[in-house]
Each structure stands twice: as C-alpha cells, then as structure tokens.
Write a protein that holds these residues in place. Structure first.
Motif, PDB file in Angstrom:
ATOM      1  N   ARG A  37       5.501 -16.388  35.238  1.00 12.13           N
ATOM      2  CA  ARG A  37       4.962 -15.120  35.739  1.00 12.13           C
ATOM      3  C   ARG A  37       5.132 -15.118  37.252  1.00 12.13           C
ATOM      4  O   ARG A  37       5.077 -16.160  37.894  1.00 12.13           O
ATOM      5  N   HIS A  38       5.309 -13.922  37.823  1.00 15.30           N
ATOM      6  CA  HIS A  38       5.337 -13.767  39.271  1.00 15.30           C
ATOM      7  C   HIS A  38       3.896 -13.486  39.699  1.00 15.30           C
ATOM      8  O   HIS A  38       3.266 -12.552  39.184  1.00 15.30           O
ATOM      9  N   TRP A  48       5.584  -7.035  36.011  1.00 20.53           N
ATOM     10  CA  TRP A  48       6.903  -7.466  35.554  1.00 20.53           C
ATOM     11  C   TRP A  48       6.829  -8.190  34.222  1.00 20.53           C
ATOM     12  O   TRP A  48       7.840  -8.377  33.561  1.00 20.53           O
ATOM     13  N   GLY A 102       8.710 -13.808  32.356  1.00 17.22           N
ATOM     14  CA  GLY A 102      10.121 -13.936  32.676  1.00 17.22           C
ATOM     15  C   GLY A 102      10.657 -15.277  32.227  1.00 17.22           C
ATOM     16  O   GLY A 102       9.923 -16.264  32.178  1.00 17.22           O
ATOM     17  N   VAL A 158      15.351 -15.237  37.487  1.00 18.49           N
ATOM     18  CA  VAL A 158      14.442 -15.040  36.359  1.00 18.49           C
ATOM     19  C   VAL A 158      14.729 -13.682  35.732  1.00 18.49           C
ATOM     20  O   VAL A 158      14.893 -12.686  36.436  1.00 18.49           O
ATOM     21  N   ASN A 159      14.763 -13.640  34.419  1.00 15.86           N
ATOM     22  CA  ASN A 159      14.925 -12.381  33.689  1.00 15.86           C
ATOM     23  C   ASN A 159      13.545 -11.967  33.176  1.00 15.86           C
ATOM     24  O   ASN A 159      13.037 -12.542  32.216  1.00 15.86           O
ATOM     25  N   PHE A 160      12.936 -10.983  33.867  1.00 18.79           N
ATOM     26  CA  PHE A 160      11.607 -10.505  33.498  1.00 18.79           C
ATOM     27  C   PHE A 160      11.715  -9.395  32.456  1.00 18.79           C
ATOM     28  O   PHE A 160      12.617  -8.555  32.520  1.00 18.79           O
ATOM     29  N   ARG A 161      10.768  -9.370  31.521  1.00 19.97           N
ATOM     30  CA  ARG A 161      10.777  -8.385  30.427  1.00 19.97           C
ATOM     31  C   ARG A 161      10.765  -6.958  30.928  1.00 19.97           C
ATOM     32  O   ARG A 161      11.449  -6.089  30.401  1.00 19.97           O
ATOM     33  N   GLU A 181      11.198  -5.950  34.295  1.00 21.26           N
ATOM     34  CA  GLU A 181      11.890  -5.696  35.568  1.00 21.26           C
ATOM     35  C   GLU A 181      13.367  -6.052  35.509  1.00 21.26           C
ATOM     36  O   GLU A 181      14.159  -5.543  36.291  1.00 21.26           O
TER      37      GLU A 181
END
Length: 60
Positions: A15-16, A22, A25, A37-40, A42
């Motif tokens: 998490r950020h 976001w 990720g 990171v591939n965020f759900r 964002e």
C-alpha cells in the motif's frame, strides 16, 4: 526509508501510505530505490523509495 523498501521484491503486495485511494499494489520491480508498482485503482506507478516507504501487506 530506503531500508524498509529494500526488502520489497516482485510479486509482493503493498500500500502507498499517502494514497489509500490507489488500493493494493503489486511490486513489479525494485531497482536502485525505484520501485515500480501496479496499483489496482491507479495503474503502474514508479515510486522513489528515498521519499516514500511503501507498506507491505501480508494478509491480502
């Protein structure tokens, strides 16, 4: 901050801390303090590990 991020490996979920909107990720890469990171919610984001400590999620 860099020390916490150094343990992140591809496939880990994070998490950020400043962007809860976001969502979760998945770490794609971690090279020289730049963490992709591939965020759900964002999409793909490159994080500068010197400025942001991502939060690992172990129960996702």
């Amino acid at each position: 901050m860099d020390d916490l991020n150094s343990m992140l490996e591809p496939g880990m979920i994070v998490r950020h801390p400043d962007r809860p909107d976001w969502g979760l990720g998945q770490v794609q890469s971690n090279v020289k303090g730049k963490i992709t990171v591939n965020f759900r919610e964002e999409g793909k984001v490159v994080i500068d590990g010197a400025h942001v400590s991502l939060i690992p999620v172990f129960d996702a």
